[in-house]
Every structure is written in structure tokens, then in C-alpha cells.
Design an enzyme around this catalytic site. Structure first.
Site, PDB file in Angstrom:
ATOM      1  N   HIS A   1       0.858  -1.200   0.000  1.00 28.04           N
ATOM      2  CA  HIS A   1       0.000   0.000   0.000  1.00 28.04           C
ATOM      3  C   HIS A   1       0.890   1.245   0.000  1.00 28.04           C
ATOM      4  O   HIS A   1       1.475   1.589   1.016  1.00 28.04           O
ATOM      5  CB  HIS A   1      -0.901   0.019   1.243  1.00 28.04           C
TER       6      HIS A   1
ATOM      7  N   HIS B   1       1.434   5.422  -1.817  1.00 26.73           N
ATOM      8  CA  HIS B   1       1.028   6.534  -2.690  1.00 26.73           C
ATOM      9  C   HIS B   1       2.278   7.058  -3.374  1.00 26.73           C
ATOM     10  O   HIS B   1       3.164   7.601  -2.711  1.00 26.73           O
ATOM     11  CB  HIS B   1       0.362   7.642  -1.876  1.00 26.73           C
TER      12      HIS B   1
ATOM     13  N   LYS C   1      -9.519  -0.333  -5.418  1.00 28.50           N
ATOM     14  CA  LYS C   1      -9.531   0.369  -4.138  1.00 28.50           C
ATOM     15  C   LYS C   1     -10.878   1.040  -3.889  1.00 28.50           C
ATOM     16  O   LYS C   1     -11.388   1.768  -4.734  1.00 28.50           O
ATOM     17  CB  LYS C   1      -8.421   1.440  -4.130  1.00 28.50           C
TER      18      LYS C   1
ATOM     19  N   HIS D   1     -10.518   1.331   2.238  1.00 31.83           N
ATOM     20  CA  HIS D   1     -10.254   2.400   3.216  1.00 31.83           C
ATOM     21  C   HIS D   1     -11.429   2.328   4.186  1.00 31.83           C
ATOM     22  O   HIS D   1     -12.524   2.796   3.891  1.00 31.83           O
ATOM     23  CB  HIS D   1     -10.164   3.776   2.561  1.00 31.83           C
TER      24      HIS D   1
ATOM     25  N   HIS E   1      -4.407  -0.356   6.068  1.00 29.91           N
ATOM     26  CA  HIS E   1      -3.950   0.417   7.241  1.00 29.91           C
ATOM     27  C   HIS E   1      -4.899   0.279   8.433  1.00 29.91           C
ATOM     28  O   HIS E   1      -5.452   1.259   8.913  1.00 29.91           O
ATOM     29  CB  HIS E   1      -3.717   1.897   6.898  1.00 29.91           C
TER      30      HIS E   1
ATOM     31  N   ASP F   1       1.669   2.802   3.471  1.00 29.19           N
ATOM     32  CA  ASP F   1       0.800   3.974   3.283  1.00 29.19           C
ATOM     33  C   ASP F   1       1.614   5.264   3.257  1.00 29.19           C
ATOM     34  O   ASP F   1       1.124   6.314   3.664  1.00 29.19           O
ATOM     35  CB  ASP F   1      -0.302   4.055   4.360  1.00 29.19           C
TER      36      ASP F   1
HETATM   37  O1  DOR Z   1      -3.273   9.851   5.424  1.00 26.65           O
HETATM   38  C1  DOR Z   1      -3.681   9.517   4.327  1.00 26.65           C
HETATM   39  N1  DOR Z   1      -3.139  10.017   3.196  1.00 26.65           N
HETATM   40  N2  DOR Z   1      -4.683   8.648   4.250  1.00 26.65           N
HETATM   41  C2  DOR Z   1      -5.258   8.338   3.094  1.00 26.65           C
HETATM   42  O2  DOR Z   1      -6.167   7.559   3.098  1.00 26.65           O
HETATM   43  C3  DOR Z   1      -4.826   8.994   1.838  1.00 26.65           C
HETATM   44  C4  DOR Z   1      -3.444   9.455   1.932  1.00 26.65           C
HETATM   45  C5  DOR Z   1      -3.085  10.404   0.830  1.00 26.65           C
HETATM   46  O3  DOR Z   1      -3.340  10.100  -0.335  1.00 26.65           O
HETATM   47  O4  DOR Z   1      -2.497  11.457   1.118  1.00 26.65           O
HETATM   48 ZN    ZN Z   2      -3.266   5.162   1.624  1.00 23.88          ZN
END
Ligand code: DOR
Ligand code: ZN
Length: 359
Positions: free
Chosen positions: A21, A23, A107, A144, A182, A255
Site C-alpha cells: 500500500h 502513494h 480500491k 479504506h 492500514h 501507506d
Molecule cells: O493519510 C492519508 N493520506 N490517508 C489516506 O487515506 C490517503 C493518503 C493520501 O493520499 O495522502
Molecule cells: Zn493510503
């Protein structure tokens, strides 16, 4: 897995881990952050919540190409793509996803739950045909797990989501693979443990290391703000127990979610912690402190591939327990952004470092 205790200094070699997971963003930010993930992890499940969400296989293909083009020279990092579920995702798109070989999951963001979730699902009942197709084709649903109602206390949103929504989805689609992403609460851990083997969960390093006091340590701390928000200590303890238990339902998902400093240090700061710069090292700290280093390889390198039906990596990574200082900020000027990124533990240290990655 090899663990050597040279006096007090631990050295461990494990099968190369994957991040289930992360980004990676797009454009300049992608170029800035990808090397950190690609150095540590052979593969990563890439979240689809770009400003224009990745809704179709064609969009996932184009995003994958941009990630491949941003890899550091010599890297064979493999991005495992995901689609962003909307009320209108069709069963035909799911069939295309399965046939693509590069889309590995879908997702589910409840609309309004977090960053770039405006196009998320307003009511999961609308997605039942899509979920049925995913169940039939073995494409996992990544969740989520937070309700969005303003009336529900922000610290209770995961537990309420499980009770109102997740339990029903799992009961209605018993063969659907589901990952509670998460997971942050003892309620979430208990749900996953009791659920069928089709249900797993990822755990972040920051939720294993911090409780909600970190948000208020000496003042308001925007760099400790993420969603789901940090919880109280008894929840952190439950997460730690799950991660180090050896139960294959639990696996690594950082995450890591980069936001530029000015977006974090603001009257309405963005949610997300940047942890990719120490993406495996932080988990080594957690497992060492718990006396469970022998379980790190399962959690980081074996349980995730098994859940996704993929082979473990062939190469290895060696970590040694040697402290290194984390910079106050990572300058983004080199990628053309006149801002910086404040990494997890900025100005402090991380207790493990990478000694090598080999084939
Ligand atoms: O803290 C987070 N940041 N939680 C999420 O679900 C998305 C992520 C983000 O894309 O910045
Ligand atoms: Zn995330």
C-alpha cells in the site's frame, strides 16, 4: 532468513520485501519519491487516488508507464496497479482489469473519506455487480475502512465502518478477497482475525510506532496527521500483536503518502505521512523492540505475495542495526517543486539501515 547478533548489533538478511500500500503520486512528486520505494521494495501496490483518479484499465496502463519511466536507472521495481472504485465502475472494466495482468486490485474509498476521495463510492450497494465480478475473477478489494458521517467521532470511524459496511460485504461476498488497509484499531484486528482466510489487512509502520499522543506532543503536529488518524495506545498494542503474531492475514503496507510541507503545515493540513525513505527500516525497529525479528520476513516478504497469489521475490535485502540521522526536510527543488517534503522522524534518527540488496 538469517539473523546475526554481533554483540548488540543485529544484522538480518531477508527475502526482498514488497509494499502492499503506497502513494507514489504523479509528475514531479513521483520522480522525487519513487527512488525511496524502489530501493527497498521489489514491488508495490500503487494507490489510484491521483487528482484525476485512476478509474479505468487504460488509465492504469498510462500511469504504470509514467511510473516505469520515473524509475532510477537500473531499477527493476514493479508497480502493481489498482483501480479506483466508483459508483459507476462496471463489471466489464473488472474483466478488463483481470485480463490486463498489471491491475492487481480495486480500491474502495468511501466518498469524502480522505485525500482525493470525492469520486469514491457513495453507497457500496451500488457496486454489488462489480463486487460480484471481482469475487468471480479473484480480484481483491482494498478498503479504506472509515465511515464519513460528520456525526461519527473521527476516532470511531473504523470500528463503525466494520460494523455497518465491511461485515456485510464480507458476508455477502464470501469468496471476495478483501484487504482492510492500514488497520488502526483492536476492532479491526479482531474482525480480520475472525474473518475467513479471504480477508487480510495491511499495517503501517507509523501506526505500529505511534499512538495519538504524537499528534499533540508539545504542540499540534501536522506531520503526525494521517487518515485513519492515530489511535490510543491499546489499539497500537493490538496492531503490534497482529503484525508480530506470524498470522499470514497481516502484511506490510507503508501507506507512505507524501504532501509538500506547505500543504501539511497549514490551517487545514493534508493527511499523510512520508515514510518511504525508511520504509523497511522502521518495521525492523518495531519487530526488534517486540523481540520478533524472526517474524519480520513473513510479514514483509511472504504473507503479501501469498494473499495476492504471487511468488515471493528472489532477491534479498540486508539490514543492520546502525542509527542514521533523518534530514529535517527533503528539498524538492531538484524535481522542480519550490517546496520540501518533511519525512517521518525528521531531525531524529532511524535505528536500522540497509547494508545491501542483492539477487
Ligand atoms: O493519510 C492519508 N493520506 N490517508 C489516506 O487515506 C490517503 C493518503 C493520501 O493520499 O495522502
Ligand atoms: Zn493510503
Amino acid at each position: 532468513m538469517d539473523i546475526d547478533f554481533f554483540g548488540e548489533t543485529v544484522s538480518l538478511t531477508l527475502i526482498r520485501p514488497d509494499d502492499w500500500h503506497v502513494h507514489l503520486r504523479d509528475g514531479a512528486m513521483l520522480r522525487a519519491v519513487l527512488p525511496d520505494t524502489a530501493r527497498r521494495f521489489a514491488r508495490a501496490i500503487v494507490m489510484p487516488n491521483l487528482k484525476a483518479p485512476v478509474r479505468t484499465v487504460a488509465e492504469a496502463h498510462a500511469y504504470r508507464e509514467r511510473i516505469l519511466a520515473a524509475r532510477p536507472a537500473g531499477s527493476d521495481f514493479e508497480p502493481l496497479m489498482t483501480l479506483y472504485l466508483t459508483d459507476n465502475t462496471t463489471a466489464a472494466e473488472i474483466e478488463r482489469a483481470r485480463a490486463s495482468r498489471f491491475v492487481h486490485a480495486v480500491k474502495y474509498y468511501p466518498a469524502g473519506a480522505t485525500t482525493n476521495s470525492d469520486s469514491g463510492v457513495t453507497d457500496i450497494e451500488r457496486c454489488h455487480d462489480t463486487l460480484a465480478a471481482m469475487e468471480a475473477l479473484g480480484l481483491p478489494l482494498l478498503v479504506h475502512g472509515e465511515v464519513t458521517e460528520a456525526s461519527v467521532d473521527v476516532f470511531d470511524r473504523e470500528a463503525v465502518f466494520i460494523e455497518r459496511i465491511l461485515a456485510r460485504v464480507v458476508a455477502r461476498f464470501p469468496r471476495l478477497k478483501v484487504v482492510l488497509e492500514h488497520v488502526t484499531t483492536e476492532d479491526g484486528v479482531a474482525f480480520v482475525r475472525a474473518a475467513p482466510a479471504t480477508v487480510g489487512a495491511t499495517l503501517t509502520a507509523h501506526h505500529l510506532l505511534l499512538n495519538r499522543n504524537a499528534l499533540f506532543r508539545g504542540g499540534l503536529r501536522p506531520h503526525a496527521y494521517c487518515l485513519p488518524v492515530l489511535k490510543r495506545e491499546r489499539h497500537r498494542t493490538a496492531l503490534l500483536e497482529a503484525a508480530t503474531s506470524g498470522n499470514p492475514k497481516f502484511f506490510l503496507g507503508t501507506d507512505s503518502a507524501p504532501h509538500a510541507r506547505t500543504a501539511k503545515e497549514a490551517a487545514c493540513g493534508c493527511a499523510g505521512l512520508y515514510t518511504a525513505h525508511a520504509g523497511i527500516e522502521l518495521y525492523a525497529e518495531v519487530f526488534k523492540a517486540a523481540g520478533a525479528l524472526d517474524r519480520l520476513e513473513g510479514f514483509a516478504s511472504l504473507h503479501g505475495p501469498a494473499f495476492y497469489g504471487l511468488a515471493p521475490n528472489r532477491d534479498h535485502i540486508t539490514l543492520i542495526e546502525e542509527s542514521w540521522p533523518v534530514p529535517q526536510a527533503i528539498d524538492l527543488a531538484s524535481v522542480g517543486i519550490s517546496d520540501s517534503l518533511v519525512p517521518f522522524r525528521a531531525g531524529e534518527s532511524v535505528a536500522f539501515r540497509i547494508a545491501g540488496v542483492d539477487g
